[in-house]
Scaffold this active site. Sequence first.
Site, PDB file in Angstrom:
ATOM      1  N   LEU A 109       0.818  -1.343   0.293  1.00 53.67           N
ATOM      2  CA  LEU A 109      -0.021  -0.027  -0.087  1.00 53.67           C
ATOM      3  C   LEU A 109       0.834   1.410   0.069  1.00 53.67           C
ATOM      4  CD1 LEU A 109      -3.072  -0.813   2.397  1.00 53.67           C
ATOM      5  CD2 LEU A 109      -2.739  -1.553   0.034  1.00 53.67           C
ATOM      6  N   SER A 110       2.187   1.256  -0.362  1.00 54.00           N
ATOM      7  CA  SER A 110       2.970   2.066  -0.592  1.00 54.00           C
ATOM      8  C   SER A 110       3.352   3.075   0.647  1.00 54.00           C
ATOM      9  CB  SER A 110       2.365   3.166  -1.780  1.00 54.00           C
ATOM     10  OG  SER A 110       3.489   3.704  -2.228  1.00 54.00           O
ATOM     11  N   ASP A 156       4.169   5.683  -7.319  1.00 50.76           N
ATOM     12  CA  ASP A 156       3.710   5.747  -5.869  1.00 50.76           C
ATOM     13  C   ASP A 156       4.052   7.100  -5.484  1.00 50.76           C
ATOM     14  OD1 ASP A 156       3.201   2.910  -6.145  1.00 50.76           O
ATOM     15  OD2 ASP A 156       4.886   2.439  -4.730  1.00 50.76           O
TER      16      ASP A 156
END
Length: 387
Positions: A109-110, A156
């Site tokens: 989820l970065s 991202d």
Amino acid sequence: MAQSWQSLFSPGRVNLVGEHLDYHGGPVLPMAIDRGIRLRFRPRTDGLVVLASEGHPSPEPFAAAEPPAPGQRADWSAAAAGALALSREAPGPGLDLHLASDLPTGSGLSSSAALITGLIRAVRTLDGAPLSPAEVAGRAQAVEHRWLGVACGIMDPWVIAHAADPAMAGRAMRLDCAVPEHRAVPAEIPGTRWVVLDTRAPRTLAGSAYNARRAAGEAAARTLGLPRLAALPAEALHDALARLDDPEHRRLLRHVVTESARVDALEAALRAGDAAAAGRVLDASHASLRDDYRVSSPELDAITDAARAHPACFGARMTGAGFGGCALALVEAGAWTGPSAEGHGPAGADFAACVAEGYRAAAGREAAVFPVRPFAGPSRSREGATW
Ligand code: GLA
């Protein structure tokens, strides 16, 4: 007198489709989410950078004028050192930095780009010299490359750094990474929810396997005389495959070309509000990442199978770099929030329980299952945060 605290929020992201395409110059479709990292910061007069993170041991402080070089730190102070080094052109004051996060760490989820982008923004806010989102993204990517040793793409930091743009509030982002250039896309299909399925399996070898995939893809592009693998038009795939001797190169190319088409297909499904079509794209993307790009894991396969076994699920795929971490499912909203067909408790709990049970049986691990919404945009906090 102690200086007052400021704070900012740096969201995580979930990539809806377009996996392992950014560093090959392809299109991606991520969305900044309503979970992320809250950073509180204030200047210090002693020149030190003092880091603290809720629930984690504090790293050794370092001098702002001389941040540790790549390779000198093994904990998250490496990210802070890189962010400091690449956000200042001239020496500046030390700072206190406190972190609180509701993003699972290192799980697709970065969390890493959310941290680094947030740190760069914090330093530039303190210094009174904010950077454009594109500049923040570029510097954050350089920190990942040099201080964390991951040859990641631009996706991202780009989607996270642009999350405060009012045009992006509550939307997903179609990003063409070769330019880079983006546009807003509807993030949600009425009547459905995006649900994260966290395998809670550590991403072993993620960095080295990630860099190896990138290098192999670049070698395939060189063989074909392409500037980037994603530059190959879909209609040239058949001939290009015949020109590659290495079976790995053929698989990587097939993923890149078919996944690029899936970005177009999901964008169209989101614009049309077609959940069934969107679900088919997710399933096909997972199969391609598992069989062609080979970055899935037994846990990611098990958890996406468990999700698809529930009738409320339209489709599911691994998200992010892979090798463990999180998957994503598109699920009927009624099934998440409404009463269950059997009339015992919310059916969302039923979907979550079904996935957890199927995953436990197949992988012997406990999953975390939670819905995510697109980041709704900045809100000014009492402490004077920008967003
Ligand atoms: C990680 C990287 C991104 C991207 C994804 C895979 O999240 O940081 O640049 O390559 O993996 O799509």
